[in-house]
Write an enzyme that holds these catalytic residues in place. Sequence first.
Site, short mmCIF file in Angstrom:
data_model
loop_
_atom_site.label_atom_id
_atom_site.label_comp_id
_atom_site.label_asym_id
_atom_site.label_seq_id
_atom_site.Cartn_x
_atom_site.Cartn_y
_atom_site.Cartn_z
CB CYS A 65 -1.04 0.03 1.10
SG CYS A 65 -1.66 1.49 1.62
CB CYS A 68 0.41 1.59 4.24
SG CYS A 68 -1.54 1.13 4.03
#
Length: 142
Positions: A65, A68
Site C-alpha cells: 500500500c 501506508c
Amino acid sequence: MFYTCPSCGAINRIPDDQHNQQGQCGKCKSALFNATPVALNDTGFQRFLAKNDLPVLVDFWAEWCGPCKMMGPIFKELCAEQQHQLRFAKVNTEQAQMVSQQFGIRSIPTLILFRQGKEVDRLAGALPAPQLRQWIAAALQK
C-alpha cells in the site's frame, strides 16, 4: 498503571508517578517504551489492547500500500513524541487477517484508537503529521 511489553507480551505494572520514565520489562528486561510502534498479530492483539492502561492507536496497513508507506514514518514520529500518552501499534492486514476482518478493515491505512479494549474512533486514509496530531487529540477527548 499496566503496560504490555512490546517484546515478550508480559504485563508490567509501573507506579502512576513513574509512567513518564522509560521502564523495563520485569520478564525480558526490554524497554517498555522504545519509540517504535508494536507489531501485533492475530494472537497477541486482544491481550495488548486489554492489558494496557494507556489508550492504544493501531495502524492497519499492508506492505504493498503506497499511502501506508507514506504514513509509516509519520506514525513512527508520533510514536516517539507521544509514547507516554498512548501506545502505538501496527497490524499488517495481510498477516493478521482475523483481526482485520473482526474490525471491518476495508481500506488502508486505517487508524483505530482503542481505550480499555474498546474502539473510540477510526480514521481511514493517510494524513500529514499536523492533521494526524489534531485527529489524535480530538479522538483522545472522546
